[in-house]
Design an enzyme around this catalytic site. Sequence first.
Site, PDB file in Angstrom:
ATOM      1  N   GLU A  35      12.793 -39.602 -14.652  1.00  0.00           N
ATOM      2  CA  GLU A  35      12.918 -38.557 -15.664  1.00  0.00           C
ATOM      3  C   GLU A  35      12.922 -37.213 -14.951  1.00  0.00           C
ATOM      4  O   GLU A  35      12.207 -37.031 -13.946  1.00  0.00           O
ATOM      5  CB  GLU A  35      11.746 -38.613 -16.647  1.00  0.00           C
ATOM      6  CG  GLU A  35      11.772 -37.421 -17.615  1.00  0.00           C
ATOM      7  CD  GLU A  35      10.866 -37.595 -18.821  1.00  0.00           C
ATOM      8  OE1 GLU A  35       9.873 -38.330 -18.724  1.00  0.00           O
ATOM      9  OE2 GLU A  35      11.185 -36.987 -19.862  1.00  0.00           O
ATOM     10  N   CYS A 230      10.631 -38.394 -22.493  1.00  0.00           N
ATOM     11  CA  CYS A 230      10.742 -37.481 -23.635  1.00  0.00           C
ATOM     12  C   CYS A 230      12.020 -36.654 -23.618  1.00  0.00           C
ATOM     13  O   CYS A 230      12.464 -36.202 -24.675  1.00  0.00           O
ATOM     14  CB  CYS A 230       9.532 -36.554 -23.675  1.00  0.00           C
ATOM     15  SG  CYS A 230       8.024 -37.411 -24.128  1.00  0.00           S
ATOM     16  N   ASN A 367      12.957 -43.465 -27.152  1.00  0.00           N
ATOM     17  CA  ASN A 367      11.908 -43.487 -26.125  1.00  0.00           C
ATOM     18  C   ASN A 367      10.569 -43.782 -26.789  1.00  0.00           C
ATOM     19  O   ASN A 367      10.305 -44.912 -27.159  1.00  0.00           O
ATOM     20  CB  ASN A 367      11.897 -42.156 -25.361  1.00  0.00           C
ATOM     21  CG  ASN A 367      10.745 -42.064 -24.376  1.00  0.00           C
ATOM     22  OD1 ASN A 367      10.490 -43.012 -23.646  1.00  0.00           O
ATOM     23  ND2 ASN A 367      10.025 -40.965 -24.371  1.00  0.00           N
ATOM     24  N   GLU A 368       9.736 -42.761 -26.987  1.00  0.00           N
ATOM     25  CA  GLU A 368       8.444 -43.009 -27.650  1.00  0.00           C
ATOM     26  C   GLU A 368       8.604 -42.675 -29.124  1.00  0.00           C
ATOM     27  O   GLU A 368       8.328 -41.563 -29.560  1.00  0.00           O
ATOM     28  CB  GLU A 368       7.361 -42.148 -27.008  1.00  0.00           C
ATOM     29  CG  GLU A 368       6.934 -42.700 -25.669  1.00  0.00           C
ATOM     30  CD  GLU A 368       5.843 -41.881 -24.990  1.00  0.00           C
ATOM     31  OE1 GLU A 368       5.604 -40.725 -25.401  1.00  0.00           O
ATOM     32  OE2 GLU A 368       5.247 -42.386 -24.037  1.00  0.00           O
TER      33      GLU A 368
HETATM   34  O1  AHR Z   1       6.257 -39.784 -18.036  1.00  0.00           O
HETATM   35  C1  AHR Z   1       5.994 -38.607 -18.705  1.00  0.00           C
HETATM   36  C2  AHR Z   1       6.150 -38.740 -20.199  1.00  0.00           C
HETATM   37  O2  AHR Z   1       5.196 -39.612 -20.709  1.00  0.00           O
HETATM   38  C3  AHR Z   1       7.443 -39.311 -20.665  1.00  0.00           C
HETATM   39  O3  AHR Z   1       8.432 -38.372 -20.783  1.00  0.00           O
HETATM   40  C4  AHR Z   1       7.112 -39.867 -22.011  1.00  0.00           C
HETATM   41  O4  AHR Z   1       7.915 -40.948 -22.358  1.00  0.00           O
HETATM   42  C5  AHR Z   1       5.647 -40.169 -21.923  1.00  0.00           C
HETATM   43  O5  AHR Z   1       4.949 -39.595 -22.949  1.00  0.00           O
END
Ligand code: AHR
Length: 661
Positions: A35, A230, A367-368
Amino acid sequence: MTTTLAATAQTHVMDVKTTKLGAPVQSTMYGIFFEDINYAADGGLYAEMVKNRSFEFPQHLMGWRAFGKFEVKNDGPFERNPHYVRLAYAGHRDKFTGLENEGFFGIATKKGATYRFSVWARCPEGGTSTLEVSLVDNDTMGEDQRFVKANVEVSGKEWKKYTAELKANRTEPKGALRIFLGGKKAVTDVEHISLFPTDTWKGRENGMRRDLAQALCDMKPGVFRFPGGCIVEGTDLESRYQWKNSVGPVENRPLNENRWHYTFGHRFYPDYFQSYGLGFFEFFQLCEDFGCEPLPVISCGLSCQFQNPDPTKKGVHVDMDDLEDYIEDALDLIEFANGSADSEWGKVRAEMGHPEPFNLKFLGVGNEQWDYDEKHGGYGPVFTERLKKFRDEIRKEYPNIKLIGTTGPNSEGWDFDLLQPRMKELKVDLYDEHYYRNEEWFLSHGLRYDVYDRKGPRVFAGEYACHGKGKKWNHFETSLYEAAHMTGIERNADLVHMATYAPLFAHVEGWQWRPDAIWFDNLRMFKSVSYYVQQMYAMNKGTNVLPLTMAGKPVAGQEGQDGLFASSVFDKATGEVIVKVVNTSKQAQAVSINLLGIKGERKATTLTLSHSGSMDDENTLDQPEKITPKAGTASVEAGKKNAVLNDEVPAMTFRIYKVKK
Ligand code: AHR
């Protein structure tokens, strides 16, 4: 209760059934999660050294010092990056007009290395001009600030790309790139000003930092999840990661905000944006380089639910009726990766230099994300209703693509409990679990996967790391607990098909989140102990699980097991039995491992990861190899019925044994 070894001399007897080949360990089992957080892409893996190269940051000259007679204009040659700078005669022979770029925490050069400068330029009123390009240092006592110089001659009214090679005659950690328009020269427009080391990973022009890419390759990843995290969702829909903007000529990839620039007020980086120079093509290419499966994750039409707690607010998420464009993005992505070179998106890939497909097999949707029940907002199944639509349309066109859902940001609790059965109902192939948890959690969840439903989807532990209580940074102790936890992942390889530690990278001067696997500045890097844990598993993953028990139970730090965790695999390719033992207790533990099915004495090779004095020890830029795995040997005795490996595993140690069958 734990007592010292000297007092008890208790030997922990383990049995490994070496002839009972269990579930296959998937080739995707241990991977990497990328990321653009902590300057992982721009300012990190992506080797571009110029910040705001296209003048598209909201403050168009951020990262630049402009001087003399200049003007920012916005009708440049690249439609999606229209800004550029016009430089004109400063009014006197001895004055200068120009620009200076500060890079990402400075522009760092290495003595003897060469750098490729490039610029798109023109003389809009005709004529010719000279751009005097130099690398300058901060050594104010030096004779000349410019330690490398090159001239770039610009001519004509048409935009053209000009390049020059700069060879650094010294190592300079905090330099800058300066461009002068000296003397009475023609008005000159400059755009997309770039500087790359020529020695990138695989020598590619739009390349990656060689040392960082090599570190990824050395992890032997089986799967590569990208582009986040994220940033997939975005703070709002506009700032979500849009893969289509990340392909095609780099000059025309539009800038995107990076949410990590402002997500944490206490780690604020107003100059953190995504150039998309490291885009989906480059991600797929890296997967090919590393020999691992690509796993792109795309927006499901929900922007970050943490940042947008009321999903009913207009404009926050895509309405169900307007989801088509997002689903189209997913279908087009599959075509970009796998379609023939004459399909619409396959053609884009081919034009970028890769006519053969990338052979994409997995796709993450969201994602989340999570649904809401009555007690928690009452907004209903906002995620799963969207996921269902994606699923139906993707499966209709691409039934072989394995779809990955998610159980949200938590490893347990109401949201996890709501989503886990829904993933089963939706029949996704895998779901992505995230857990950033403390020491206690890691030590007490050794049996997490042993009790999972085997009839549902498979698990992708897509983000996890042990975050020390009050010690949320990389140190040996938490990495050891990750190693302990991974014995449970390995033992349950029938269920867990992928696991990726997170996050991957962090710039020492620009991080927002830690711990992380790999740290770097502009000249150096080091691998954390967590990196080595991941690597030790990936390089010793074997092909099949072997049953390993102590008094009939899995070894997972349970009562009476004195902080021991263990698992075992067989490797069909090498014919080796591989046993992993993690001693999380503060004293050495004697182990006696019965290798059932193996007869006769032999030698085992070992690989040991231990701290170097304190459990707070960590590798650093100055001591990158303070803690690394050490190779050794152990004896395997013939035993009465089967070969036996007797050893004393030091306190707080992760050890791998390999025995040829
Ligand atoms: O890894 C950092 C963040 O942690 C990521 O962007 C997210 O998916 C999680 O909350």
